[in-house]
Design a protein around this motif. Structure first.
Motif, PDB file in Angstrom:
ATOM      1  N   SER A  85     130.596 -15.893 -88.780  1.00  0.00           N
ATOM      2  CA  SER A  85     130.486 -14.611 -89.351  1.00  0.00           C
ATOM      3  C   SER A  85     131.330 -13.364 -88.467  1.00  0.00           C
ATOM      4  N   MET A  86     131.889 -13.837 -87.492  1.00  0.00           N
ATOM      5  CA  MET A  86     132.659 -12.979 -86.297  1.00  0.00           C
ATOM      6  C   MET A  86     133.821 -13.727 -86.053  1.00  0.00           C
ATOM      7  N   THR A  87     135.110 -12.915 -86.271  1.00  0.00           N
ATOM      8  CA  THR A  87     136.235 -13.695 -85.689  1.00  0.00           C
ATOM      9  C   THR A  87     136.119 -13.030 -83.997  1.00  0.00           C
ATOM     10  N   PRO A  88     137.090 -13.877 -82.994  1.00  0.00           N
ATOM     11  CA  PRO A  88     137.365 -13.126 -81.929  1.00  0.00           C
ATOM     12  C   PRO A  88     137.641 -11.798 -81.680  1.00  0.00           C
ATOM     13  N   GLY A  89     138.548 -11.493 -82.557  1.00  0.00           N
ATOM     14  CA  GLY A  89     139.058  -9.950 -82.607  1.00  0.00           C
ATOM     15  C   GLY A  89     137.847  -9.034 -82.852  1.00  0.00           C
ATOM     16  N   GLU A  90     137.126  -9.349 -83.892  1.00  0.00           N
ATOM     17  CA  GLU A  90     136.157  -8.341 -84.057  1.00  0.00           C
ATOM     18  C   GLU A  90     134.871  -8.363 -82.813  1.00  0.00           C
ATOM     19  N   ALA A  91     134.960  -9.947 -82.373  1.00  0.00           N
ATOM     20  CA  ALA A  91     133.989  -9.751 -81.141  1.00  0.00           C
ATOM     21  C   ALA A  91     134.429  -9.073 -79.898  1.00  0.00           C
ATOM     22  N   VAL A  92     135.455  -9.033 -79.693  1.00  0.00           N
ATOM     23  CA  VAL A  92     136.279  -8.155 -78.540  1.00  0.00           C
ATOM     24  C   VAL A  92     135.994  -6.641 -78.830  1.00  0.00           C
ATOM     25  N   ALA A  93     136.162  -6.152 -80.172  1.00  0.00           N
ATOM     26  CA  ALA A  93     136.127  -4.896 -80.496  1.00  0.00           C
ATOM     27  C   ALA A  93     134.452  -4.592 -80.506  1.00  0.00           C
ATOM     28  N   PHE A  94     133.720  -5.375 -80.800  1.00  0.00           N
ATOM     29  CA  PHE A  94     132.346  -5.243 -80.625  1.00  0.00           C
ATOM     30  C   PHE A  94     131.875  -4.954 -79.349  1.00  0.00           C
ATOM     31  N   ILE A  95     132.563  -5.670 -78.310  1.00  0.00           N
ATOM     32  CA  ILE A  95     131.978  -5.413 -77.030  1.00  0.00           C
ATOM     33  C   ILE A  95     132.571  -4.297 -76.463  1.00  0.00           C
ATOM     34  N   GLU A  96     134.027  -4.064 -76.918  1.00  0.00           N
ATOM     35  CA  GLU A  96     134.465  -2.572 -76.353  1.00  0.00           C
ATOM     36  C   GLU A  96     133.540  -1.446 -76.749  1.00  0.00           C
ATOM     37  N   ALA A  97     133.046  -1.584 -78.002  1.00  0.00           N
ATOM     38  CA  ALA A  97     132.290  -0.380 -78.359  1.00  0.00           C
ATOM     39  C   ALA A  97     131.034  -0.360 -77.583  1.00  0.00           C
ATOM     40  N   ARG A  98     130.397  -1.438 -77.568  1.00  0.00           N
ATOM     41  CA  ARG A  98     129.202  -1.375 -76.789  1.00  0.00           C
ATOM     42  C   ARG A  98     129.313  -1.057 -75.341  1.00  0.00           C
ATOM     43  N   LEU A  99     130.318  -1.481 -74.455  1.00  0.00           N
ATOM     44  CA  LEU A  99     130.612  -1.234 -73.209  1.00  0.00           C
ATOM     45  C   LEU A  99     130.768   0.301 -73.086  1.00  0.00           C
ATOM     46  N   GLY A 100     131.572   0.848 -73.969  1.00  0.00           N
ATOM     47  CA  GLY A 100     132.015   2.281 -74.252  1.00  0.00           C
ATOM     48  C   GLY A 100     130.804   3.048 -74.154  1.00  0.00           C
ATOM     49  N   GLU A 101     129.732   2.788 -74.888  1.00  0.00           N
ATOM     50  CA  GLU A 101     128.370   3.279 -74.819  1.00  0.00           C
ATOM     51  C   GLU A 101     127.589   3.214 -73.650  1.00  0.00           C
ATOM     52  N   LEU A 102     128.069   2.333 -72.849  1.00  0.00           N
ATOM     53  CA  LEU A 102     127.311   2.209 -71.339  1.00  0.00           C
ATOM     54  C   LEU A 102     128.242   2.737 -70.311  1.00  0.00           C
ATOM     55  N   GLU A 103     129.585   3.577 -70.749  1.00  0.00           N
ATOM     56  CA  GLU A 103     129.942   4.240 -69.885  1.00  0.00           C
ATOM     57  C   GLU A 103     131.127   3.424 -68.806  1.00  0.00           C
ATOM     58  N   TRP A 104     131.280   2.178 -69.271  1.00  0.00           N
ATOM     59  CA  TRP A 104     132.327   1.537 -68.433  1.00  0.00           C
ATOM     60  C   TRP A 104     133.888   1.934 -68.711  1.00  0.00           C
ATOM     61  N   THR A 105     134.634   1.790 -67.703  1.00  0.00           N
ATOM     62  CA  THR A 105     136.068   2.054 -67.932  1.00  0.00           C
ATOM     63  C   THR A 105     136.585   1.200 -68.659  1.00  0.00           C
ATOM     64  N   LEU A 106     137.296   1.561 -69.844  1.00  0.00           N
ATOM     65  CA  LEU A 106     138.112   0.370 -70.677  1.00  0.00           C
ATOM     66  C   LEU A 106     139.386   0.494 -70.886  1.00  0.00           C
ATOM     67  N   VAL A 107     140.139  -0.661 -71.071  1.00  0.00           N
ATOM     68  CA  VAL A 107     141.488  -0.467 -70.964  1.00  0.00           C
ATOM     69  C   VAL A 107     141.663  -1.465 -72.254  1.00  0.00           C
ATOM     70  N   PRO A 108     141.790  -1.210 -73.589  1.00  0.00           N
ATOM     71  CA  PRO A 108     141.828  -2.256 -74.531  1.00  0.00           C
ATOM     72  C   PRO A 108     143.436  -2.625 -74.711  1.00  0.00           C
ATOM     73  N   ASP A 109     143.754  -3.587 -75.016  1.00  0.00           N
ATOM     74  CA  ASP A 109     145.114  -4.073 -75.197  1.00  0.00           C
ATOM     75  C   ASP A 109     145.342  -5.109 -76.180  1.00  0.00           C
ATOM     76  N   HIS A 110     146.604  -5.911 -76.160  1.00  0.00           N
ATOM     77  CA  HIS A 110     146.861  -7.024 -76.939  1.00  0.00           C
ATOM     78  C   HIS A 110     147.691  -7.890 -76.530  1.00  0.00           C
ATOM     79  N   ASP A 111     147.505  -9.089 -76.404  1.00  0.00           N
ATOM     80  CA  ASP A 111     148.406 -10.276 -75.741  1.00  0.00           C
ATOM     81  C   ASP A 111     149.631 -10.304 -76.541  1.00  0.00           C
ATOM     82  N   VAL A 112     150.650 -11.159 -76.006  1.00  0.00           N
ATOM     83  CA  VAL A 112     151.945 -11.476 -76.616  1.00  0.00           C
ATOM     84  C   VAL A 112     151.823 -11.940 -78.016  1.00  0.00           C
TER      85      VAL A 112
END
Length: 171
Positions: A95-122
Motif C-alpha cells: 500500500s506504500m512505496t518507498p518514495g511515499e514512505a520517505v515523503a510521509f516521514i519527511e512531512a511528519r518530521l517537519g511537524e516535529l521541527e526537525w532540520t530536513l534536507v530532502p534529496d534524491h540519489d543518482v
C-alpha cells in the motif's frame, strides 16, 4: 548468499551516504565541543531510539517488518572524537512505496521541527537527511525504488571517548 552480499552492500552504501551527509552538513552546536558524559553506549541508545521513533511515524498497516541492527559502527569524527552509526530496515506493505514512505516521514518530521534536507540519489530515489533538534542525532531515510523497503541510518553527534573505543564494527 546473494541476499547477504546485497545486505552488506546496502549497509555500506547507507553508512557512506550518512557519513557524507554528516560531514557535509554544518556541525550541530553540541558537536563543536564533545560532552565527556556521552559514551558510545549512550550514543547508540539515543540513535537506536530515534530510528524506532521514525519507524513509528509510518502508518502501522504499511509496515510489514522492522529489522534494527543490534550493533553498529563507531566512526572517527576528528582526532579526539567518535560517532556511532546504526541502521534499521523497514519492509513495507504494497500500500506504500518507498518514495511515499520517505515523503510521509519527511512531512511528519517537519511537524516535529526537525532540520530536513530532502534529496534524491543518482537513481532519482527519494531520500532525506534529518537532524533531531533535541539530540543533534542525524538520520538518513532512503528507499530503493526496486524493493519494498526503506533504510533508516543514524549517526550520533560526536562524542569524546576513553581508550575503550576503536573505530570499527561491532558496537
Amino acid at each position: 548468499m546473494l541476499y547477504l552480499r546485497r545486505g552488506v552492500a546496502v549497509l555500506v552504501a547507507v553508512f557512506a551516504t550518512c557519513a557524507i551527509a554528516a560531514c557535509s552538513a554544518p556541525p550541530a552546536q553540541s558537536e563543536t565541543a564533545a560532552t565527556p558524559a556521552v559514551t558510545w553506549h549512550t550514543a547508540k541508545a539515543t540513535s537506536q531510539e530515534l530510528e524506532r521513533t521514525v519507524v513509528a511515524l509510518l502508518p502501522a498497516e504499511a509496515v510489514v517488518e522492522v529489522d534494527q541492527a543490534e550493533t553498529g559502527d563507531v566512526d572517527v569524527c576528528n582526532s579526539r572524537e567518535y560517532r556511532w552509526l546504526g541502521i534499521t530496515t523497514v519492509t513495507l506493505d504494497e500500500s506504500m512505496t518507498p518514495g511515499e514512505a520517505v515523503a510521509f516521514i519527511e512531512a511528519r518530521l517537519g511537524e516535529l521541527e526537525w532540520t530536513l534536507v530532502p534529496d534524491h540519489d543518482v537513481l532519482r530515489n527519494r531520500r532525506l537527511v534529518a537532524t533531531d533538534p533535541k539530540t543533534a542525532t542525524r538520520i538518513l531515510v532512503k528507499g530503493d525504488g526496486a524493493d519494498e523497503e526503506i533504510q533508516i541510518a543514524s549517526t550520533s553527534p560526536c562524542f569524546a571517548s576513553s581508550n575503550d573505543v576503536v573505530p570499527g564494527p561491532g558496537y
